[in-house]
Enzyme design. Structure first.
Site, PDB file in Angstrom:
ATOM      1  N   HIS A 689       0.842  -1.198   0.000  1.00  0.00           N
ATOM      2  CA  HIS A 689       0.000   0.000   0.000  1.00  0.00           C
ATOM      3  C   HIS A 689       0.874   1.244   0.000  1.00  0.00           C
ATOM      4  O   HIS A 689       1.651   1.454   0.934  1.00  0.00           O
ATOM      5  CB  HIS A 689      -0.910   0.024   1.237  1.00  0.00           C
ATOM      6  CG  HIS A 689      -1.725  -1.212   1.419  1.00  0.00           C
ATOM      7  ND1 HIS A 689      -2.208  -1.625   2.642  1.00  0.00           N
ATOM      8  CD2 HIS A 689      -2.146  -2.138   0.521  1.00  0.00           C
ATOM      9  CE1 HIS A 689      -2.884  -2.744   2.494  1.00  0.00           C
ATOM     10  NE2 HIS A 689      -2.853  -3.083   1.213  1.00  0.00           N
ATOM     11  N   GLN A 690       0.758   2.048  -1.030  1.00  0.00           N
ATOM     12  CA  GLN A 690       1.478   3.319  -1.087  1.00  0.00           C
ATOM     13  C   GLN A 690       0.443   4.440  -1.112  1.00  0.00           C
ATOM     14  O   GLN A 690      -0.409   4.478  -1.998  1.00  0.00           O
ATOM     15  CB  GLN A 690       2.375   3.388  -2.325  1.00  0.00           C
ATOM     16  CG  GLN A 690       3.446   2.302  -2.362  1.00  0.00           C
ATOM     17  CD  GLN A 690       2.976   1.012  -2.973  1.00  0.00           C
ATOM     18  OE1 GLN A 690       2.268   1.012  -3.976  1.00  0.00           O
ATOM     19  NE2 GLN A 690       3.358  -0.120  -2.415  1.00  0.00           N
TER      20      GLN A 690
END
Length: 758
Positions: A689-690
């Site tokens: 997850h960015q």
């Protein structure tokens, strides 16, 4: 195997390993390759049976494939040094390739070997009494690698070793021949299984009506293909450019871009979507870990934080992250919505429209909490939590209740996971949107706003579209002129496009959150018949546990199970010795993982391929709390052995263990730094997850874009991906990103309708 049949050549050629190469472009010399081969042999040497413990020895003697695996060396295997070198040179980040080149070149010299290896390379019996690395005995080479693994004062050797080990082992365990077979898979009890689906072999793919795969076109055909799709195209021969006119251009086709394309196309706008990756449908997915991760992920899945601590897993294909994620479909927590709307003043989250959007998104994705059968790892998470009296939550997923695909991280081959490529983008194409693949946005086309517009909007610039490049098949450039431009390249790439186009907002590229994780593992021998299956089988995430820190009412730590194929397992597993590595791989199929994911306070900055990121003290503490809880759960579920991914192979036998001994072991557990650190012990993990880097803000000082998704600097420029989220949220972000994009794109559609009337 597929329903008892061999996989053979199933899937796109891009998602299978190519046949043996005879020529290479890696640029390594013969001496470099000799040094590389010597390192690989020491990583995976032949292991004498007498060196094994009784349990492992009996296991090996009962299994011919396992016996062959332990007896063989890498030089006798299916992997050639040239192929490992080619992967390093063509897939890894350039800076790490440079480090590997330097290390290998130094090892081709006697004095260089002395410099990196120390006195172990001395040979008193033979002139000139110094050995090159490749001339040293296998035992001495193994000792050198063990030193490199722990020597903080020799970062060049440690980083070089880490990279060679990761690429070599990943390739060793993911390589396949033309029939999708690997000779060591039987030894580690791994198989590639794909459930049957009646639509899997359909002739027409869902997006074929609106897609143009530019890699399959040339300069003569590409223009006509675009015209045939209904686009208005003119040619500027002086600039070698095709100019396209449309209402809206969307850069990126993932969770944000896919939703935006659908909403805008449905509103009657002429939409063009550009995607730098390729398009694949269920029938194209091979379920093969190696080529799929290199093809479907950003930077071949090898992009890392500056300290080597976290690898980024981000989709780079039509459908983006929704193609390779693990189907978890969790709504934005109420506490996060309140924080963003009340405390940060972001208008998009303050109305009931956002909560309604989450419902619409979940319905379009077919999200369900029903599940017929849980996989091996989720069984263990659930059992361990129940034994300890901990709450365990069923995870909503955008897949069917009978879905049992463990390879969805490489694209769902059954088509039962509903990514944007099979939902929102289908809606877009059905409303005349056109998708261009292998088309990379190079720069936004910005112009100065006239005085009236500047006064009206408060923005000094106006976005007129995107300049893009096509695949290597043609030198032609594209100039896509649009009334509105939506950037949705993801948190790792959107900031670079905005910054390189001349936008100056100080929040661009900064404020990255990554939901960092640390993994624990537990080995469950086959004799534990209550827990069926193998680590690579079954839906990836169906259960989770929220850990509540003592001083918090909001869950900052989540425990889930990952997708981890044998290549990834081998690449991440701490290398302690050649014998230990082979023993760990022999246990692969029955090694379960639980990871602790933290809602991070720490922030990072993205500058091209370099991502600077540091955890706060609170993040480190939360990761440690989560890691310890994961280990407790694994022990409670009946693991024979548990451990972490600390570089020294930290682990503990569990049979008959007393509580005080478990707590004593847990006292030694922490969240180690990355390989570049000045620490004896280090680790490498990954993040899927960015978030952030172009966050929304109530003012220009607080964010790169406003609360409606529009750039503070350029009118008609919007961002619709995870980079707009104001903070980390602590749960899998797919539903949050799609719901945010839904609200932003509906506002754009309303604005465009109003302009048309005016």
């Amino acid at each position: 195997m597929v329903g008892g049949r061999r996989l053979g050549k199933r899937g796109s050629p891009l998602l299978r390993w190519s046949v043996k190469q005879e020529s290479f472009s890696h640029g390594f010399s013969k001496s470099d390759l000799q040094a590389l081969s010597s390192i690989c042999d020491a990583i995976m040497p032949p292991v004498p049976l007498e060196s094994l413990n009784l349990e492992m020895k009996l296991k090996v003697l009962r299994n011919d494939a396992l016996l062959s695996f332990f007896k063989s060396s890498s030089s006798e295997s299916h992997v050639r040094p040239d192929e490992v070198a080619e992967l390093l040179a063509t897939k890894a980040i350039p800076l790490t390739v440079l480090v590997v080149r330097i290390v290998l070149r130094i090892l081709t010299f006697r004095l260089g070997t002395l410099l990196l290896c120390g006195l172990v390379c001395l040979d008193k019996k033979h002139w000139p009494f110094l050995l090159k690395f490749s001339e040293m005995s296998l035992e001495k080479r193994e000792k050198v690698l063990q030193r490199w693994n722990t020597q903080w004062y020799n970062p060049l050797a440690r980083i070089g070793f880490m990279m060679i080990k990761a690429i070599f082992l990943f390739y060793y365990f993911t390589w396949t021949n033309e029939n999708s077979e690997n000779p060591v898979w039987d030894a580690i009890n791994y198989s590639v299984e794909i459930g049957e689906n009646e639509d899997m072999e359909q002739k027409e793919r869902p997006l074929d009506e609106g897609i143009i795969e530019t890699a399959k076109e040339d300069e003569m055909t590409i223009k006509q293909r675009m015209i045939n799709k209904g686009l208005k195209v003119t040619e500027d021969r002086e600039r070698d450019t095709y100019k396209i006119e449309c209402d809206a251009v969307v850069v990126g086709s993932g969770c944000g871009g896919g939703v935006a394309a659908a909403i805008l196309a449905k509103s009657g706008l002429r939409v063009v979507v550009i995607e730098k990756g390729n398009y694949f449908a269920p029938r194209d997915y091979s379920a093969l870990e190696g080529p799929s991760m290199f093809e479907l992920f950003e930077s071949n899945s090898l992009m890392m934080t500056h300290d080597g601590r976290f690898r980024f897993m981000a989709g780079s294909t039509v459908g983006g992250g929704s193609v390779v994620n693990w189907a978890a479909s969790l709504k934005t927590p109420d506490a996060i919505i309140e924080e963003w709307s009340v405390h940060r003043g972001i208008s998009i989250y303050s109305s009931e429209k956002y909560k309604a959007a989450m419902g619409i998104v979940c319905k379009r994705l077919g999200v369900t909490e029903k599940i017929i059968r849980e996989g091996f790892q989720n069984q263990i998470l659930r059992k361990g939590c129940e034994k300890l009296g901990l709450d365990v939550t069923i995870v909503p997923r955008n897949s069917t209740e009978k879905h049992y695909c463990g390879s969805c991280s490489y694209g769902c081959p059954t088509g039962e996971k509903r990514g944007t490529d099979s939902t929102w983008l289908v809606d877009a194409v059905n409303n005349n949107a056109v998708i261009l693949t292998q088309c990379k946005a190079e720069k936004l086309i910005l112009a100065d706003n006239d005085a009236n517009k500047r006064e009206e909007s408060g923005r000094r610039k106006r976005c007129l579209g995107v300049a893009a490049s096509l695949s290597h098949q043609t030198r032609k450039k594209l100039q896509i002129n649009a009334k509105v431009t939506i950037v949705a390249c993801g948190s790792l790439k959107t900031p670079g496009l905005l910054a390189s186009s001349g936008l100056k907002n100080s929040n661009i590229s900064r404020g990255l959150h990554i939901h960092p994780i640390m993994m624990a593992w537990g080995y469950f021998p086959e004799k534990n018949s209550e827990l069926e299956g193998a680590a690579h089988e079954g839906e990836i995430v169906t259960s989770l546990h929220y850990v509540h820190p003592m001083d918090s009412t909001t869950p900052n730590i989540t425990l889930e199970t990952p997708a981890i194929g044998p290549g990834t397992f081998a690449a991440l597993t701490p290398w302690v010795s050649g014998s230990d590595m082979k023993e760990r791989m022999a246990k692969y199929a029955r090694t379960a993982h639980i990871f602790a994911m933290v809602r991070d306070e720490g922030v990072g900055e993205v500058k091209g391929d370099i991502v600077k990121y540091r955890l706060t003290k609170a993040d480190e503490e939360n990761l440690t709390i989560g890691l310890k809880q994961a280990l407790r759960i694994l022990v409670a579920a009946g693991a024979a052995e548990v451990g972490t991914y600390r570089s020294d192979g930290q682990r503990m036998k569990c049979d008959g263990i007393k509580q005080k001994d478990l707590e004593a072991f847990l006292d030694t557990v922490n969240a180690p730094p990355g390989v570049v650190s000045m620490s004896k012990h280090w680790t490498q993990s990954f993040t899927a997850h960015q978030i952030g880097c172009c966050r929304m803000g109530a003012t220009e000082k607080e964010g790169a874009i406003d609360g409606k998704g529009e750039s503070w600097e350029a009118e008609d420029l919007y961002v619709c991906d995870a980079s707009v989220l104001p903070t980390a949220l602590g749960v899998n972000p797919m539903i949050t990103v799609q719901s945010t994009a839904y609200c932003i794109s509906n506002r754009i559609a309303e604005l465009m309708k109003k302009r048309k009337k005016d």
